[in-house]
Design an enzyme around this catalytic site. Structure first.
Site, PDB file in Angstrom:
ATOM      1  N   LYS A 197       0.860  -1.183   0.000  1.00  0.00           N
ATOM      2  CA  LYS A 197       0.000   0.000   0.000  1.00  0.00           C
ATOM      3  C   LYS A 197       0.890   1.223   0.000  1.00  0.00           C
ATOM      4  O   LYS A 197       2.005   1.199   0.535  1.00  0.00           O
ATOM      5  CB  LYS A 197      -0.884   0.011   1.259  1.00  0.00           C
ATOM      6  CG  LYS A 197      -2.066   0.920   1.138  1.00  0.00           C
ATOM      7  CD  LYS A 197      -3.101   0.313   0.216  1.00  0.00           C
ATOM      8  CE  LYS A 197      -4.498   0.705   0.532  1.00  0.00           C
ATOM      9  NZ  LYS A 197      -5.445  -0.335   0.091  1.00  0.00           N
TER      10      LYS A 197
HETATM   11  N1  GLU Z   1      -7.338  -0.065  -2.987  1.00  0.00           N
HETATM   12  C1  GLU Z   1      -8.109  -1.255  -3.211  1.00  0.00           C
HETATM   13  C2  GLU Z   1      -8.099  -2.164  -1.999  1.00  0.00           C
HETATM   14  O1  GLU Z   1      -7.864  -1.729  -0.898  1.00  0.00           O
HETATM   15  C3  GLU Z   1      -7.710  -1.970  -4.483  1.00  0.00           C
HETATM   16  C4  GLU Z   1      -6.273  -2.330  -4.617  1.00  0.00           C
HETATM   17  C5  GLU Z   1      -5.889  -2.801  -6.009  1.00  0.00           C
HETATM   18  O2  GLU Z   1      -6.730  -2.832  -6.898  1.00  0.00           O
HETATM   19  O3  GLU Z   1      -4.719  -3.129  -6.168  1.00  0.00           O
HETATM   20  O4  GLU Z   1      -8.401  -3.321  -2.086  1.00  0.00           O
END
Ligand code: GLU
Length: 415
Positions: A108
Protein backbone atom coordinates in the site's frame (compact mmCIF):
# COMPACT_ATOMS: atom_id res chain seq x y z
CA UNK A 1 -12.09 -0.26 27.72
CA UNK A 2 -10.49 -0.13 24.31
CA UNK A 3 -7.03 -1.61 24.39
CA UNK A 4 -4.73 1.30 23.40
CA UNK A 5 -2.34 -0.90 21.47
CA UNK A 6 -5.15 -2.23 19.32
CA UNK A 7 -6.14 1.33 18.46
CA UNK A 8 -3.15 1.37 16.15
CA UNK A 9 -4.23 0.13 12.75
CA UNK A 10 -1.32 -2.23 12.19
CA UNK A 11 -1.61 -3.85 15.61
CA UNK A 12 -5.30 -4.39 14.92
CA UNK A 13 -4.59 -6.30 11.69
CA UNK A 14 -1.84 -8.29 13.39
CA UNK A 15 -4.14 -9.24 16.27
CA UNK A 16 -6.43 -11.03 13.79
CA UNK A 17 -3.46 -12.56 12.01
CA UNK A 18 -1.91 -13.88 15.20
CA UNK A 19 -5.19 -15.48 16.23
CA UNK A 20 -5.13 -17.34 12.92
CA UNK A 21 -1.45 -18.22 13.48
CA UNK A 22 -2.37 -19.75 16.86
CA UNK A 23 -4.99 -21.97 15.27
CA UNK A 24 -2.61 -23.05 12.49
CA UNK A 25 0.25 -23.45 14.99
CA UNK A 26 2.59 -21.28 12.90
CA UNK A 27 6.10 -21.13 14.51
CA UNK A 28 7.18 -17.85 16.13
CA UNK A 29 9.90 -17.09 13.59
CA UNK A 30 7.35 -17.11 10.76
CA UNK A 31 4.93 -15.00 12.79
CA UNK A 32 7.60 -12.33 12.91
CA UNK A 33 7.91 -12.47 9.13
CA UNK A 34 4.15 -12.19 8.56
CA UNK A 35 3.68 -9.27 10.95
CA UNK A 36 6.65 -7.32 9.58
CA UNK A 37 6.71 -5.69 6.12
CA UNK A 38 9.34 -7.01 3.73
CA UNK A 39 10.21 -3.43 2.82
CA UNK A 40 8.98 0.08 3.55
CA UNK A 41 9.91 3.31 1.87
CA UNK A 42 9.31 6.80 3.25
CA UNK A 43 9.41 9.35 0.49
CA UNK A 44 9.80 13.12 0.61
CA UNK A 45 7.56 14.45 -2.14
CA UNK A 46 8.47 18.05 -2.96
CA UNK A 47 6.41 20.12 -5.40
CA UNK A 48 6.35 23.73 -6.48
CA UNK A 49 2.81 24.93 -5.86
CA UNK A 50 0.80 27.29 -8.08
CA UNK A 51 2.22 30.32 -6.26
CA UNK A 52 5.76 29.19 -6.93
CA UNK A 53 6.37 28.04 -3.32
CA UNK A 54 8.12 24.78 -2.42
CA UNK A 55 5.91 22.36 -0.48
CA UNK A 56 7.04 18.97 0.80
CA UNK A 57 4.63 16.12 1.50
CA UNK A 58 5.21 12.77 3.27
CA UNK A 59 4.84 9.76 1.03
CA UNK A 60 4.99 6.05 1.82
CA UNK A 61 5.08 2.72 0.04
CA UNK A 62 4.98 -0.38 2.21
CA UNK A 63 5.58 -3.76 0.58
CA UNK A 64 4.23 -6.19 3.11
CA UNK A 65 4.78 -9.56 1.43
CA UNK A 66 5.89 -10.75 -1.96
CA UNK A 67 5.59 -14.45 -1.14
CA UNK A 68 2.74 -15.16 -3.58
CA UNK A 69 3.55 -12.70 -6.37
CA UNK A 70 4.38 -9.07 -7.10
CA UNK A 71 3.37 -6.57 -4.41
CA UNK A 72 -0.08 -5.16 -5.16
CA UNK A 73 -2.15 -2.43 -3.64
CA UNK A 74 -3.55 1.03 -3.92
CA UNK A 75 -2.23 4.44 -3.12
CA UNK A 76 -4.16 6.75 -0.84
CA UNK A 77 -4.14 10.57 -0.81
CA UNK A 78 -5.57 11.62 2.55
CA UNK A 79 -4.48 14.06 5.27
CA UNK A 80 -4.46 11.32 7.93
CA UNK A 81 -2.17 8.93 6.06
CA UNK A 82 0.76 7.81 8.22
CA UNK A 83 3.22 4.92 8.22
CA UNK A 84 1.24 2.83 10.71
CA UNK A 85 -1.92 3.06 8.63
CA UNK A 86 -0.11 2.26 5.38
CA UNK A 87 1.53 -0.76 7.05
CA UNK A 88 -1.84 -2.05 8.17
CA UNK A 89 -3.36 -1.54 4.74
CA UNK A 90 -0.39 -3.22 3.03
CA UNK A 91 -0.75 -6.23 5.29
CA UNK A 92 -4.49 -6.44 4.56
CA UNK A 93 -3.65 -6.53 0.83
CA UNK A 94 -1.44 -9.60 1.36
CA UNK A 95 -4.26 -11.47 3.10
CA UNK A 96 -6.89 -10.20 0.66
CA UNK A 97 -4.99 -11.36 -2.44
CA UNK A 98 -4.20 -14.70 -0.80
CA UNK A 99 -7.84 -15.22 0.18
CA UNK A 100 -8.97 -14.52 -3.39
CA UNK A 101 -6.18 -16.84 -4.57
CA UNK A 102 -4.86 -14.29 -7.06
CA UNK A 103 -1.09 -14.29 -7.67
CA UNK A 104 -0.13 -11.12 -5.82
CA UNK A 105 1.55 -10.14 -2.60
CA UNK A 106 0.44 -7.08 -0.68
CA UNK A 107 1.45 -3.43 -0.62
CA UNK A 108 0.00 0.00 0.00
CA UNK A 109 1.11 3.54 -0.60
CA UNK A 110 0.00 6.91 0.56
CA UNK A 111 0.71 10.59 0.65
CA UNK A 112 -0.50 12.66 3.58
CA UNK A 113 -2.26 15.36 1.63
CA UNK A 114 -5.80 16.64 1.20
CA UNK A 115 -6.27 16.32 -2.57
CA UNK A 116 -9.24 18.70 -2.47
CA UNK A 117 -6.87 21.50 -1.51
CA UNK A 118 -4.52 21.06 -4.50
CA UNK A 119 -5.02 22.13 -8.11
CA UNK A 120 -4.87 19.51 -10.86
CA UNK A 121 -1.42 20.74 -11.84
CA UNK A 122 -0.19 20.43 -8.25
CA UNK A 123 -1.71 16.97 -7.87
CA UNK A 124 -0.11 15.78 -11.09
CA UNK A 125 3.28 17.02 -10.08
CA UNK A 126 2.88 15.36 -6.64
CA UNK A 127 1.98 12.07 -8.33
CA UNK A 128 4.82 12.18 -10.85
CA UNK A 129 7.37 13.05 -8.16
CA UNK A 130 6.10 10.19 -5.97
CA UNK A 131 6.49 7.74 -8.88
CA UNK A 132 9.98 9.01 -9.69
CA UNK A 133 11.08 8.68 -6.07
CA UNK A 134 9.62 5.16 -5.76
CA UNK A 135 10.94 4.08 -9.16
CA UNK A 136 13.63 1.76 -7.82
CA UNK A 137 11.17 -0.46 -5.94
CA UNK A 138 8.26 -0.72 -8.39
CA UNK A 139 7.62 -2.48 -11.70
CA UNK A 140 4.93 -4.51 -13.48
CA UNK A 141 6.34 -7.72 -11.95
CA UNK A 142 7.55 -6.07 -8.75
CA UNK A 143 4.95 -3.68 -7.35
CA UNK A 144 1.74 -2.52 -9.01
CA UNK A 145 -0.24 0.51 -7.80
CA UNK A 146 -4.01 1.12 -7.95
CA UNK A 147 -6.54 3.70 -6.76
CA UNK A 148 -7.62 3.95 -3.12
CA UNK A 149 -9.12 6.75 -1.03
CA UNK A 150 -8.48 10.14 -2.66
CA UNK A 151 -7.02 8.72 -5.88
CA UNK A 152 -8.76 7.76 -9.12
CA UNK A 153 -8.19 6.64 -12.74
CA UNK A 154 -6.83 10.08 -13.65
CA UNK A 155 -4.07 9.75 -11.04
CA UNK A 156 -3.34 6.23 -12.36
CA UNK A 157 -2.95 7.67 -15.87
CA UNK A 158 -0.39 10.17 -14.55
CA UNK A 159 1.44 7.34 -12.78
CA UNK A 160 1.58 5.20 -15.92
CA UNK A 161 2.88 8.17 -17.89
CA UNK A 162 5.59 8.92 -15.30
CA UNK A 163 6.78 5.30 -15.26
CA UNK A 164 6.59 5.01 -19.07
CA UNK A 165 8.75 8.11 -19.51
CA UNK A 166 11.63 6.15 -17.97
CA UNK A 167 10.88 2.55 -18.89
CA UNK A 168 8.77 2.69 -22.07
CA UNK A 169 5.10 1.78 -22.49
CA UNK A 170 4.16 -0.24 -19.39
CA UNK A 171 0.39 -0.25 -18.77
CA UNK A 172 0.72 -3.11 -16.24
CA UNK A 173 2.53 -0.79 -13.79
CA UNK A 174 -0.87 0.43 -12.48
CA UNK A 175 -4.43 -0.84 -12.46
CA UNK A 176 -7.61 1.18 -12.31
CA UNK A 177 -6.38 3.21 -15.31
CA UNK A 178 -8.54 5.20 -17.73
CA UNK A 179 -9.97 3.01 -20.50
CA UNK A 180 -7.95 4.81 -23.19
CA UNK A 181 -4.75 3.66 -21.46
CA UNK A 182 -5.62 -0.04 -21.15
CA UNK A 183 -8.00 0.15 -18.19
CA UNK A 184 -11.01 -2.09 -17.82
CA UNK A 185 -14.49 -0.63 -17.60
CA UNK A 186 -15.61 -2.91 -14.75
CA UNK A 187 -12.74 -1.77 -12.45
CA UNK A 188 -14.43 1.45 -11.28
CA UNK A 189 -17.48 -0.26 -9.84
CA UNK A 190 -15.76 -3.54 -8.97
CA UNK A 191 -15.27 -3.02 -5.22
CA UNK A 192 -18.89 -1.93 -4.76
CA UNK A 193 -20.12 -4.76 -6.96
CA UNK A 194 -18.10 -7.28 -4.92
CA UNK A 195 -19.54 -5.82 -1.69
CA UNK A 196 -23.06 -6.34 -3.06
CA UNK A 197 -22.22 -9.91 -4.21
CA UNK A 198 -20.85 -10.86 -0.79
CA UNK A 199 -23.88 -9.28 0.92
CA UNK A 200 -26.17 -11.44 -1.20
CA UNK A 201 -24.14 -14.62 -0.50
CA UNK A 202 -24.08 -13.80 3.21
CA UNK A 203 -27.82 -13.33 3.48
CA UNK A 204 -28.50 -16.47 1.48
CA UNK A 205 -26.16 -18.45 3.74
CA UNK A 206 -28.18 -17.21 6.72
CA UNK A 207 -31.51 -18.03 5.05
CA UNK A 208 -32.49 -14.43 4.49
CA UNK A 209 -33.65 -12.70 1.34
CA UNK A 210 -31.96 -9.50 0.25
CA UNK A 211 -35.20 -8.10 -1.08
CA UNK A 212 -36.60 -5.36 1.19
CA UNK A 213 -33.64 -5.45 3.58
CA UNK A 214 -32.80 -2.05 5.12
CA UNK A 215 -29.22 -0.97 4.44
CA UNK A 216 -27.17 1.89 5.94
CA UNK A 217 -24.00 2.91 4.12
CA UNK A 218 -21.25 5.11 5.53
CA UNK A 219 -19.24 6.69 2.71
CA UNK A 220 -20.67 7.33 -0.72
CA UNK A 221 -17.51 7.36 -2.81
CA UNK A 222 -16.29 4.76 -5.24
CA UNK A 223 -17.18 1.85 -2.94
CA UNK A 224 -20.38 3.00 -1.19
CA UNK A 225 -22.14 4.51 -4.19
CA UNK A 226 -21.67 1.43 -6.39
CA UNK A 227 -22.58 -0.94 -3.55
CA UNK A 228 -25.78 1.11 -3.10
CA UNK A 229 -26.58 0.89 -6.80
CA UNK A 230 -26.09 -2.89 -7.00
CA UNK A 231 -27.92 -3.61 -3.73
CA UNK A 232 -30.78 -1.37 -4.83
CA UNK A 233 -30.96 -3.39 -8.08
CA UNK A 234 -31.08 -6.58 -5.97
CA UNK A 235 -34.16 -5.20 -4.20
CA UNK A 236 -32.63 -3.92 -0.94
CA UNK A 237 -33.78 -0.60 0.54
CA UNK A 238 -30.96 1.87 1.13
CA UNK A 239 -32.40 3.80 4.07
CA UNK A 240 -29.39 5.80 5.26
CA UNK A 241 -26.25 7.15 3.62
CA UNK A 242 -23.55 9.51 4.85
CA UNK A 243 -20.34 11.11 3.63
CA UNK A 244 -17.84 13.51 5.20
CA UNK A 245 -20.23 16.45 4.75
CA UNK A 246 -23.36 14.91 6.26
CA UNK A 247 -25.94 12.15 6.16
CA UNK A 248 -29.49 11.45 4.98
CA UNK A 249 -32.24 9.06 6.02
CA UNK A 250 -35.51 7.81 4.58
CA UNK A 251 -37.12 4.81 6.24
CA UNK A 252 -38.84 3.76 2.97
CA UNK A 253 -35.57 3.74 1.04
CA UNK A 254 -33.70 6.43 -0.89
CA UNK A 255 -34.03 6.78 -4.66
CA UNK A 256 -30.45 5.82 -5.57
CA UNK A 257 -30.53 7.02 -9.20
CA UNK A 258 -31.68 10.48 -8.10
CA UNK A 259 -29.21 10.46 -5.21
CA UNK A 260 -26.30 9.78 -7.58
CA UNK A 261 -27.42 12.71 -9.77
CA UNK A 262 -27.61 14.89 -6.63
CA UNK A 263 -24.10 13.74 -5.63
CA UNK A 264 -22.65 14.64 -9.04
CA UNK A 265 -24.15 18.13 -8.75
CA UNK A 266 -23.55 18.91 -5.06
CA UNK A 267 -20.45 16.73 -4.33
CA UNK A 268 -22.21 15.42 -1.20
CA UNK A 269 -25.27 13.35 -0.33
CA UNK A 270 -26.30 15.99 2.25
CA UNK A 271 -29.37 18.03 1.38
CA UNK A 272 -30.96 15.32 -0.81
CA UNK A 273 -34.72 15.84 -1.17
CA UNK A 274 -37.15 13.25 0.22
CA UNK A 275 -34.84 12.54 3.14
CA UNK A 276 -34.20 13.69 6.70
CA UNK A 277 -30.75 14.89 7.71
CA UNK A 278 -28.66 12.48 9.74
CA UNK A 279 -25.74 13.18 12.03
CA UNK A 280 -22.50 11.41 10.92
CA UNK A 281 -22.32 8.96 13.86
CA UNK A 282 -26.03 8.14 13.74
CA UNK A 283 -25.58 6.10 10.58
CA UNK A 284 -24.43 3.11 12.64
CA UNK A 285 -27.06 3.31 15.35
CA UNK A 286 -30.25 3.61 13.27
CA UNK A 287 -32.51 0.57 13.14
CA UNK A 288 -31.54 -1.37 9.99
CA UNK A 289 -30.63 -4.90 8.82
CA UNK A 290 -27.27 -4.36 7.15
CA UNK A 291 -24.52 -1.81 7.82
CA UNK A 292 -21.88 -1.17 5.17
CA UNK A 293 -19.00 0.97 6.42
CA UNK A 294 -17.39 2.10 3.16
CA UNK A 295 -15.08 4.94 4.20
CA UNK A 296 -12.44 5.20 6.91
CA UNK A 297 -10.93 2.71 9.35
CA UNK A 298 -11.92 2.11 13.02
CA UNK A 299 -15.31 3.85 12.69
CA UNK A 300 -17.09 1.05 14.57
CA UNK A 301 -15.44 0.95 17.96
CA UNK A 302 -16.02 0.69 21.70
CA UNK A 303 -17.88 4.00 21.70
CA UNK A 304 -20.71 2.98 19.38
CA UNK A 305 -20.66 -0.85 19.31
CA UNK A 306 -23.37 -1.23 21.94
CA UNK A 307 -25.83 0.88 19.95
CA UNK A 308 -25.58 -1.17 16.76
CA UNK A 309 -28.86 -2.83 15.87
CA UNK A 310 -28.06 -4.38 12.50
CA UNK A 311 -27.69 -8.16 12.22
CA UNK A 312 -25.16 -7.98 9.36
CA UNK A 313 -22.11 -5.81 8.73
CA UNK A 314 -20.32 -5.96 5.39
CA UNK A 315 -16.94 -4.19 5.41
CA UNK A 316 -16.64 -2.12 2.25
CA UNK A 317 -13.81 -0.12 3.84
CA UNK A 318 -10.49 -1.54 5.03
CA UNK A 319 -10.36 -2.08 8.81
CA UNK A 320 -13.59 -0.24 9.75
CA UNK A 321 -14.15 -2.25 12.98
CA UNK A 322 -11.69 -2.23 15.88
CA UNK A 323 -10.74 -5.66 17.28
CA UNK A 324 -12.56 -4.90 20.55
CA UNK A 325 -15.78 -4.00 18.72
CA UNK A 326 -15.31 -6.97 16.39
CA UNK A 327 -15.21 -9.38 19.31
CA UNK A 328 -18.12 -7.70 21.08
CA UNK A 329 -20.30 -7.76 17.96
CA UNK A 330 -19.38 -11.34 17.06
CA UNK A 331 -20.21 -12.51 20.60
CA UNK A 332 -23.54 -10.67 20.35
CA UNK A 333 -24.35 -12.63 17.18
CA UNK A 334 -23.77 -9.91 14.57
CA UNK A 335 -22.61 -11.53 11.35
CA UNK A 336 -19.64 -9.71 9.82
CA UNK A 337 -18.23 -10.13 6.31
CA UNK A 338 -14.63 -8.94 6.79
CA UNK A 339 -12.84 -6.46 4.54
CA UNK A 340 -10.41 -8.97 3.02
CA UNK A 341 -13.41 -10.89 1.71
CA UNK A 342 -16.06 -8.22 1.19
CA UNK A 343 -14.06 -5.52 -0.58
CA UNK A 344 -11.78 -7.80 -2.61
CA UNK A 345 -13.72 -7.22 -5.85
CA UNK A 346 -11.51 -4.21 -6.61
CA UNK A 347 -8.18 -5.97 -6.49
CA UNK A 348 -9.65 -9.00 -8.25
CA UNK A 349 -10.64 -6.90 -11.26
CA UNK A 350 -7.24 -5.17 -10.95
CA UNK A 351 -5.76 -8.63 -11.45
CA UNK A 352 -7.82 -9.06 -14.64
CA UNK A 353 -6.65 -5.64 -15.86
CA UNK A 354 -3.01 -6.48 -15.13
CA UNK A 355 -3.36 -9.87 -16.85
CA UNK A 356 -4.90 -8.20 -19.93
CA UNK A 357 -2.10 -5.64 -20.07
CA UNK A 358 0.55 -8.33 -19.83
CA UNK A 359 -1.16 -10.52 -22.42
CA UNK A 360 -1.85 -7.48 -24.64
CA UNK A 361 -5.25 -9.06 -25.11
CA UNK A 362 -8.63 -7.62 -24.11
CA UNK A 363 -11.11 -9.83 -22.29
CA UNK A 364 -14.84 -9.47 -23.02
CA UNK A 365 -17.21 -7.94 -20.44
CA UNK A 366 -18.88 -11.29 -19.94
CA UNK A 367 -15.58 -13.01 -19.13
CA UNK A 368 -14.73 -10.33 -16.57
CA UNK A 369 -18.09 -10.58 -14.81
CA UNK A 370 -18.16 -14.38 -14.81
CA UNK A 371 -14.60 -14.59 -13.49
CA UNK A 372 -15.30 -12.02 -10.74
CA UNK A 373 -18.42 -13.92 -9.69
CA UNK A 374 -16.48 -17.20 -9.66
CA UNK A 375 -13.57 -15.88 -7.61
CA UNK A 376 -15.74 -14.05 -5.05
CA UNK A 377 -18.22 -16.95 -4.81
CA UNK A 378 -15.42 -19.48 -4.33
CA UNK A 379 -13.75 -17.35 -1.64
CA UNK A 380 -17.08 -16.96 0.18
CA UNK A 381 -17.70 -20.72 0.11
CA UNK A 382 -14.19 -21.42 1.40
CA UNK A 383 -14.65 -18.93 4.24
CA UNK A 384 -17.98 -20.46 5.29
CA UNK A 385 -16.44 -23.95 5.23
CA UNK A 386 -13.42 -22.85 7.28
CA UNK A 387 -15.60 -21.02 9.80
CA UNK A 388 -17.51 -24.30 10.35
CA UNK A 389 -14.38 -26.43 10.46
CA UNK A 390 -12.59 -24.25 13.04
CA UNK A 391 -15.76 -22.92 14.69
CA UNK A 392 -14.64 -19.30 14.25
CA UNK A 393 -15.98 -16.01 12.83
CA UNK A 394 -15.85 -15.29 9.10
CA UNK A 395 -13.01 -12.86 9.80
CA UNK A 396 -10.87 -15.42 11.54
CA UNK A 397 -11.75 -18.04 8.91
CA UNK A 398 -10.63 -15.60 6.19
CA UNK A 399 -7.30 -14.95 7.92
CA UNK A 400 -6.77 -18.71 8.44
CA UNK A 401 -7.26 -19.44 4.73
CA UNK A 402 -5.08 -16.52 3.64
CA UNK A 403 -2.30 -17.29 6.12
CA UNK A 404 -2.24 -20.96 5.09
CA UNK A 405 -1.59 -19.94 1.47
CA UNK A 406 1.06 -17.34 2.30
CA UNK A 407 2.79 -19.75 4.69
CA UNK A 408 2.87 -22.51 2.06
CA UNK A 409 4.33 -20.13 -0.56
CA UNK A 410 6.93 -18.91 1.93
CA UNK A 411 8.03 -22.44 2.76
CA UNK A 412 8.06 -23.48 -0.91
CA UNK A 413 10.44 -20.58 -1.60
CA UNK A 414 12.83 -22.15 0.86
CA UNK A 415 12.40 -19.36 3.41
N1 GLU B 1 -7.34 -0.07 -2.99
C1 GLU B 1 -8.11 -1.25 -3.21
C2 GLU B 1 -8.10 -2.16 -2.00
O1 GLU B 1 -7.86 -1.73 -0.90
C3 GLU B 1 -7.71 -1.97 -4.48
C4 GLU B 1 -6.27 -2.33 -4.62
C5 GLU B 1 -5.89 -2.80 -6.01
O2 GLU B 1 -6.73 -2.83 -6.90
O3 GLU B 1 -4.72 -3.13 -6.17
O4 GLU B 1 -8.40 -3.32 -2.09
Amino acid sequence: MQNNKLNRANDAVNSHLLEAADILEIPDSYRKLYTMPWRELQIAVPITDDRGELRVFNGFRVQHSGARGPYKGGIRFHPEVDLDEVRALASLMTWKCALMNIPFGGAKGGISVDPDLLSQRELRSLTVRFMNNADHIIGPFRDIMAPDMGTNPKVMGWMMDAYGAKHGYTPAIVTGKPLALGGISERTGATGSGVAMITRHLLKEHKEDISGKRVAIQGFGNVGSYAAEYLHEMGARIIAVSDKRGGIYNKDGLDIDLLIKHLKREKTVAGFKDSDPLDGEEIFTRDCDIIIPAALGHVINDKNMESIKARFIVEGANGPITPVADKYLHDKGVIIAPDILANAGGVTVSYFEWAQNIQVHKWGHETVNIELDNIMGQAFENVVEASRKYNVSYRLASFILALKRVHQATIDRGI
